[in-house]
Design a protein around this motif. Sequence first.
Motif, PDB file in Angstrom:
ATOM      1  N   ALA A 221       0.871  -1.176   0.000  1.00 54.39           N
ATOM      2  CA  ALA A 221       0.000   0.000   0.000  1.00 54.39           C
ATOM      3  C   ALA A 221       0.906   1.224   0.000  1.00 54.39           C
ATOM      4  CB  ALA A 221      -0.909   0.007   1.223  1.00 54.39           C
ATOM      5  N   ARG A 222       0.708   2.103  -0.965  1.00 50.97           N
ATOM      6  CA  ARG A 222       1.587   3.267  -1.107  1.00 50.97           C
ATOM      7  C   ARG A 222       0.758   4.542  -1.164  1.00 50.97           C
ATOM      8  NH1 ARG A 222       6.817   4.274  -2.776  1.00 50.97           N
ATOM      9  NH2 ARG A 222       7.161   2.016  -3.030  1.00 50.97           N
ATOM     10  N   ASP A 223       1.149   5.501  -0.353  1.00 54.68           N
ATOM     11  CA  ASP A 223       0.514   6.817  -0.354  1.00 54.68           C
ATOM     12  C   ASP A 223       0.906   7.533  -1.644  1.00 54.68           C
ATOM     13  OD1 ASP A 223      -0.414   9.362   0.059  1.00 54.68           O
ATOM     14  OD2 ASP A 223       0.393   9.567   2.082  1.00 54.68           O
ATOM     15  N   VAL A 224      -0.078   7.819  -2.486  1.00 58.29           N
ATOM     16  CA  VAL A 224       0.211   8.442  -3.779  1.00 58.29           C
ATOM     17  C   VAL A 224       0.847   9.811  -3.596  1.00 58.29           C
ATOM     18  CG1 VAL A 224      -0.803   9.278  -5.935  1.00 58.29           C
ATOM     19  CG2 VAL A 224      -1.672   7.185  -4.879  1.00 58.29           C
ATOM     20  N   GLU A 225       0.441  10.535  -2.552  1.00 55.80           N
ATOM     21  CA  GLU A 225       0.980  11.879  -2.323  1.00 55.80           C
ATOM     22  C   GLU A 225       2.309  11.863  -1.577  1.00 55.80           C
ATOM     23  OE1 GLU A 225      -2.245  11.205  -2.043  1.00 55.80           O
ATOM     24  OE2 GLU A 225      -2.989  12.476  -3.660  1.00 55.80           O
ATOM     25  N   GLY A 226       2.691  10.724  -1.002  1.00 52.62           N
ATOM     26  CA  GLY A 226       3.955  10.629  -0.274  1.00 52.62           C
ATOM     27  C   GLY A 226       4.657   9.338  -0.628  1.00 52.62           C
ATOM     28  N   ALA A 227       5.665   9.410  -1.507  1.00 48.73           N
ATOM     29  CA  ALA A 227       6.287   8.206  -2.064  1.00 48.73           C
ATOM     30  C   ALA A 227       6.902   7.311  -0.993  1.00 48.73           C
ATOM     31  CB  ALA A 227       7.350   8.608  -3.085  1.00 48.73           C
ATOM     32  N   ALA A 228       7.383   7.903   0.125  1.00 41.94           N
ATOM     33  CA  ALA A 228       8.044   7.110   1.158  1.00 41.94           C
ATOM     34  C   ALA A 228       7.055   6.517   2.156  1.00 41.94           C
ATOM     35  CB  ALA A 228       9.069   7.964   1.894  1.00 41.94           C
ATOM     36  N   ASN A 229       5.784   6.842   2.031  1.00 40.02           N
ATOM     37  CA  ASN A 229       4.765   6.352   2.959  1.00 40.02           C
ATOM     38  C   ASN A 229       4.185   5.057   2.403  1.00 40.02           C
ATOM     39  OD1 ASN A 229       3.571   6.746   5.420  1.00 40.02           O
ATOM     40  ND2 ASN A 229       1.915   8.034   4.655  1.00 40.02           N
ATOM     41  N   VAL A 230       4.775   3.916   2.800  1.00 39.11           N
ATOM     42  CA  VAL A 230       4.366   2.624   2.253  1.00 39.11           C
ATOM     43  C   VAL A 230       4.193   1.618   3.383  1.00 39.11           C
ATOM     44  CG1 VAL A 230       5.517   3.007   0.039  1.00 39.11           C
ATOM     45  CG2 VAL A 230       6.743   1.872   1.896  1.00 39.11           C
ATOM     46  N   ALA A 231       3.418   0.575   3.100  1.00 35.14           N
ATOM     47  CA  ALA A 231       3.235  -0.532   4.039  1.00 35.14           C
ATOM     48  C   ALA A 231       3.142  -1.822   3.241  1.00 35.14           C
ATOM     49  CB  ALA A 231       1.976  -0.331   4.877  1.00 35.14           C
ATOM     50  N   HIS A 232       3.607  -2.921   3.852  1.00 35.32           N
ATOM     51  CA  HIS A 232       3.586  -4.221   3.185  1.00 35.32           C
ATOM     52  C   HIS A 232       2.942  -5.255   4.104  1.00 35.32           C
ATOM     53  CE1 HIS A 232       7.052  -2.126   1.247  1.00 35.32           C
ATOM     54  NE2 HIS A 232       6.490  -2.623   0.164  1.00 35.32           N
ATOM     55  N   VAL A 233       2.315  -6.252   3.496  1.00 33.12           N
ATOM     56  CA  VAL A 233       1.692  -7.321   4.266  1.00 33.12           C
ATOM     57  C   VAL A 233       1.650  -8.587   3.418  1.00 33.12           C
ATOM     58  CG1 VAL A 233      -0.704  -6.944   3.538  1.00 33.12           C
ATOM     59  CG2 VAL A 233      -0.226  -7.809   5.844  1.00 33.12           C
ATOM     60  N   LEU A 234       1.651  -9.738   4.097  1.00 30.47           N
ATOM     61  CA  LEU A 234       1.532 -11.029   3.419  1.00 30.47           C
ATOM     62  C   LEU A 234       0.084 -11.500   3.473  1.00 30.47           C
ATOM     63  CD1 LEU A 234       4.670 -12.991   4.708  1.00 30.47           C
ATOM     64  CD2 LEU A 234       4.421 -11.652   2.615  1.00 30.47           C
ATOM     65  N   VAL A 235      -0.390 -12.023   2.347  1.00 31.34           N
ATOM     66  CA  VAL A 235      -1.726 -12.606   2.271  1.00 31.34           C
ATOM     67  C   VAL A 235      -1.565 -14.072   1.880  1.00 31.34           C
ATOM     68  CG1 VAL A 235      -4.000 -12.508   1.198  1.00 31.34           C
ATOM     69  CG2 VAL A 235      -2.703 -10.396   1.583  1.00 31.34           C
ATOM     70  N   HIS A 236      -1.953 -14.973   2.780  1.00 32.69           N
ATOM     71  CA  HIS A 236      -1.825 -16.412   2.546  1.00 32.69           C
ATOM     72  C   HIS A 236      -3.168 -16.955   2.060  1.00 32.69           C
ATOM     73  CE1 HIS A 236       2.030 -16.358   4.690  1.00 32.69           C
ATOM     74  NE2 HIS A 236       1.429 -15.576   5.572  1.00 32.69           N
ATOM     75  N   VAL A 237      -3.151 -17.618   0.924  1.00 27.02           N
ATOM     76  CA  VAL A 237      -4.376 -18.168   0.345  1.00 27.02           C
ATOM     77  C   VAL A 237      -4.214 -19.680   0.212  1.00 27.02           C
ATOM     78  CG1 VAL A 237      -6.008 -18.084  -1.558  1.00 27.02           C
ATOM     79  CG2 VAL A 237      -4.714 -16.025  -0.938  1.00 27.02           C
ATOM     80  N   ALA A 238      -5.064 -20.426   0.912  1.00 26.56           N
ATOM     81  CA  ALA A 238      -5.032 -21.888   0.854  1.00 26.56           C
ATOM     82  C   ALA A 238      -6.079 -22.382  -0.137  1.00 26.56           C
ATOM     83  CB  ALA A 238      -5.300 -22.479   2.236  1.00 26.56           C
ATOM     84  N   VAL A 239      -5.732 -23.424  -0.886  1.00 25.86           N
ATOM     85  CA  VAL A 239      -6.651 -24.026  -1.853  1.00 25.86           C
ATOM     86  C   VAL A 239      -7.348 -25.196  -1.170  1.00 25.86           C
ATOM     87  CG1 VAL A 239      -6.879 -25.112  -4.115  1.00 25.86           C
ATOM     88  CG2 VAL A 239      -5.140 -23.346  -3.749  1.00 25.86           C
ATOM     89  N   MET A 240      -8.671 -25.107  -1.054  1.00 30.46           N
ATOM     90  CA  MET A 240      -9.451 -26.145  -0.387  1.00 30.46           C
ATOM     91  C   MET A 240      -9.665 -27.324  -1.332  1.00 30.46           C
ATOM     92  SD  MET A 240      -9.736 -24.752   2.501  1.00 30.46           S
ATOM     93  CE  MET A 240     -10.871 -25.887   3.307  1.00 30.46           C
ATOM     94  N   ASP A 241      -9.520 -28.519  -0.793  1.00 31.77           N
ATOM     95  CA  ASP A 241      -9.585 -29.736  -1.599  1.00 31.77           C
ATOM     96  C   ASP A 241     -11.016 -30.041  -2.029  1.00 31.77           C
ATOM     97  OD1 ASP A 241      -8.802 -32.019  -2.881  1.00 31.77           O
ATOM     98  OD2 ASP A 241      -8.730 -33.252  -1.080  1.00 31.77           O
ATOM     99  N   VAL A 242     -11.148 -30.543  -3.244  1.00 31.00           N
ATOM    100  CA  VAL A 242     -12.414 -31.042  -3.767  1.00 31.00           C
ATOM    101  C   VAL A 242     -12.193 -32.481  -4.192  1.00 31.00           C
ATOM    102  CG1 VAL A 242     -14.124 -30.844  -5.612  1.00 31.00           C
ATOM    103  CG2 VAL A 242     -13.231 -28.792  -4.525  1.00 31.00           C
ATOM    104  N   ASN A 243     -13.116 -33.357  -3.836  1.00 25.18           N
ATOM    105  CA  ASN A 243     -12.966 -34.779  -4.165  1.00 25.18           C
ATOM    106  C   ASN A 243     -13.221 -34.974  -5.660  1.00 25.18           C
ATOM    107  OD1 ASN A 243     -12.655 -37.514  -3.990  1.00 25.18           O
ATOM    108  ND2 ASN A 243     -14.705 -37.911  -3.177  1.00 25.18           N
ATOM    109  N   ASP A 244     -12.136 -34.840  -6.457  1.00 26.30           N
ATOM    110  CA  ASP A 244     -12.287 -34.901  -7.912  1.00 26.30           C
ATOM    111  C   ASP A 244     -11.582 -36.100  -8.540  1.00 26.30           C
ATOM    112  OD1 ASP A 244      -9.768 -34.085  -7.314  1.00 26.30           O
ATOM    113  OD2 ASP A 244      -9.736 -32.362  -8.666  1.00 26.30           O
ATOM    114  N   ASN A 245     -11.189 -37.087  -7.723  1.00 24.44           N
ATOM    115  CA  ASN A 245     -10.534 -38.283  -8.256  1.00 24.44           C
ATOM    116  C   ASN A 245     -11.319 -39.531  -7.872  1.00 24.44           C
ATOM    117  OD1 ASN A 245      -8.228 -36.971  -9.416  1.00 24.44           O
ATOM    118  ND2 ASN A 245      -7.434 -36.691  -7.343  1.00 24.44           N
TER     119      ASN A 245
END
Length: 276
Positions: A221-245
């Motif tokens: 996330a970056r402040d458009v009006e302030g180039a040095a004003n930034v933040a970072h975060v991790l987003v973990h996405v798990a894939v849920m199993d479907v019985n397809d076999n």
Amino acid sequence: MAGTTIEFSVWATDGGSPKRECVAPAPVFVAVKTVKPAPIAFAEQLYSAILYQPTFPGVRVFCLDPLDEQQQLVEVNNKHRLTYSIAAGDDRENFEFDSTSRCVKVRDKINLKSHYNLTLQATDGYATMTATAEIMIQDAPLSTLVFTQDQYWATVIENSTKEMNVAALGLKGQPLNHHVHFTILNPNEKFDIHSTAGVIKTTGRSFDREAEDHYTLVVEARDVEGAANVAHVLVHVAVMDVNDNEPVFINRPYHALVSTMSPRGDVVTKKNVPNS
């Protein structure tokens, strides 16, 4: 002139005494061909970028400008498309140059140096062009922007091709009347993020849990009006199993013994039938 052949003969004489000449001349044939010009791969000879710590594999450091229409036509008609690589300056192999996205990415975040001078190379198999990339490694600057969670966790359904919202990222510390721009620093064709709302959604591409059961997205996330004003975060996405076999019998045929005195309902044998 290109396409022509120049023919001539050469003689040889030794330096002995007496001098002796070759018995017969040697014919020489020189074919004249058009020299293929170097590929138009780099708009600049020097690229500069800052990579903030902490970082993660797959994060884009910088990308080349999109190819113009003329160069795209050249690549389409050329059997040998441009291949990009890092020719020098990365002895620890911390970076990679992706030929598809034309972006320099983080490959390994371990033992990063504070400064890199990379020699970038592009070739079509015939000619080669180079450029230099200067990358500075710095700690993330102090920022008023803070995500509402240290990390985000979400799930998607295997084999789903629906475009669905995955996570809505909250942000604190945004200055009044300032606009914030959200970006996925390690882009993936299966995910997209709304640049101003910070909502991550799927793009409609199917997920295969057997191929990959978890994705980690690095969001900035970056402040458009302030180039040095930034933040970072991790987003973990798990894939849920479907019985397809379907269940599959293995190691057939099966053999078992049963006594003539066995009562009705006795178990003769048991087998596990896997379906994945």
